[in-house]
Design a protein around this motif. Sequence first.
Motif, short mmCIF file in Angstrom:
data_model
loop_
_atom_site.label_atom_id
_atom_site.label_comp_id
_atom_site.label_asym_id
_atom_site.label_seq_id
_atom_site.Cartn_x
_atom_site.Cartn_y
_atom_site.Cartn_z
N ILE A 130 29.77 68.29 56.42
CA ILE A 130 30.63 67.16 56.79
C ILE A 130 30.08 65.89 56.15
O ILE A 130 28.94 65.50 56.42
CB ILE A 130 30.69 67.00 58.32
CG1 ILE A 130 31.20 68.28 58.99
CG2 ILE A 130 31.59 65.82 58.70
CD1 ILE A 130 31.09 68.27 60.50
N ASP A 131 30.87 65.25 55.32
CA ASP A 131 30.43 64.06 54.61
C ASP A 131 31.15 62.83 55.15
O ASP A 131 32.16 62.38 54.62
CB ASP A 131 30.71 64.21 53.11
CG ASP A 131 30.25 62.99 52.32
OD1 ASP A 131 29.41 62.23 52.85
OD2 ASP A 131 30.73 62.79 51.19
N ILE A 132 30.62 62.30 56.26
CA ILE A 132 31.23 61.10 56.86
C ILE A 132 30.13 60.08 57.18
O ILE A 132 30.22 59.33 58.15
CB ILE A 132 32.03 61.43 58.14
CG1 ILE A 132 31.14 62.15 59.16
CG2 ILE A 132 33.27 62.24 57.83
CD1 ILE A 132 31.79 62.27 60.53
N GLU A 133 29.11 60.05 56.35
CA GLU A 133 27.94 59.22 56.65
C GLU A 133 28.28 57.76 56.91
O GLU A 133 27.91 57.22 57.97
CB GLU A 133 26.91 59.33 55.53
CG GLU A 133 25.68 58.46 55.77
CD GLU A 133 24.60 58.71 54.73
OE1 GLU A 133 23.68 57.89 54.67
OE2 GLU A 133 24.69 59.71 54.00
N PRO A 134 28.96 57.05 56.01
CA PRO A 134 29.19 55.62 56.28
C PRO A 134 30.09 55.39 57.49
O PRO A 134 29.87 54.48 58.28
CB PRO A 134 29.83 55.11 54.99
CG PRO A 134 30.39 56.32 54.33
CD PRO A 134 29.49 57.45 54.69
N GLU A 135 31.10 56.24 57.64
CA GLU A 135 32.04 56.07 58.76
C GLU A 135 31.35 56.33 60.10
O GLU A 135 31.58 55.62 61.09
CB GLU A 135 33.24 57.00 58.61
CG GLU A 135 34.16 56.66 57.46
CD GLU A 135 33.68 57.23 56.13
OE1 GLU A 135 34.34 56.97 55.11
OE2 GLU A 135 32.65 57.95 56.11
N LEU A 136 30.51 57.37 60.14
CA LEU A 136 29.82 57.69 61.39
C LEU A 136 28.83 56.58 61.76
O LEU A 136 28.75 56.17 62.92
CB LEU A 136 29.07 59.01 61.27
CG LEU A 136 28.32 59.42 62.56
CD1 LEU A 136 29.31 59.76 63.66
CD2 LEU A 136 27.40 60.59 62.30
N GLU A 137 28.10 56.09 60.78
CA GLU A 137 27.13 55.02 61.06
C GLU A 137 27.85 53.78 61.56
O GLU A 137 27.37 53.09 62.48
CB GLU A 137 26.34 54.70 59.79
CG GLU A 137 25.23 53.69 60.00
CD GLU A 137 24.20 54.13 61.04
OE1 GLU A 137 23.61 53.25 61.69
OE2 GLU A 137 24.00 55.36 61.22
#
Length: 243
Positions: A130-137
């Motif tokens: 799952i590549d949602i790093e900026p959104e999750l942060e």
Amino acid sequence: MGATHPDAIKIHVVHPFLALTLSHLAKSTSKHVGHAVGDALDMLIVEGHEFEKLRSNPEMLAELIIQSAKDRGIPVKEEDKDKLVTAFKKAAKIVDKMVADTSEERLDALYQALAEETEDPLYILKRNGIDIEPELEEFRQFLAEISGKKAKPKPREGETTSPLSAEARELLGVLRGLKYARYSKEAVEEARKELEKKAEALLERPEENLKLLGLYFAVMALMEKGKFEEAERLLEGLKGGMG
């Protein structure tokens, strides 16, 4: 949540973000928080509101969540509506990135990554593709702001915690994820399988992992009996590094 609408999978992805937001606003971890959000989403789906319509009018959803929360005795304020609107807008970005692949495993990973006590949410997400790093942060920062807490700094290079404390925090994240999944049979079964795999790996060197094995077996035993809150209390006592 019993939605069967074609947009149901998007609703499943957005649900934990809204439940977490409501939990922080109401300062409550009661399972009724997740139910209140589910009630509101189900009602709109039954009335034929597709996800894109919710995206264009998140105020309608926020108002319904506030009302559903009040109906369940959850302490919320009318001004909390704006924060729920913001939460939906931020969560919608993640829906867009996840909607192509929303297997149970990926949804479970999302719940775990969102749990407040999860030390390394990005590791959990990357492990599940799952590549949602900026959104999750961005969303985690938002939660920190509305709860009046500072976002936890990343551990400094060379810093360590005891293995028992680190595992307790990770297991607590799993349990918090189950809570926001409302302890569905599927989510509990997936969590149980994952804990069994980890316990089996620890059994390869039992003499080195006695405390961790005891922790895993205790948590699994409590889960088997449906004593999820008791398991949380156990882990809360260990996450600070005791033992």
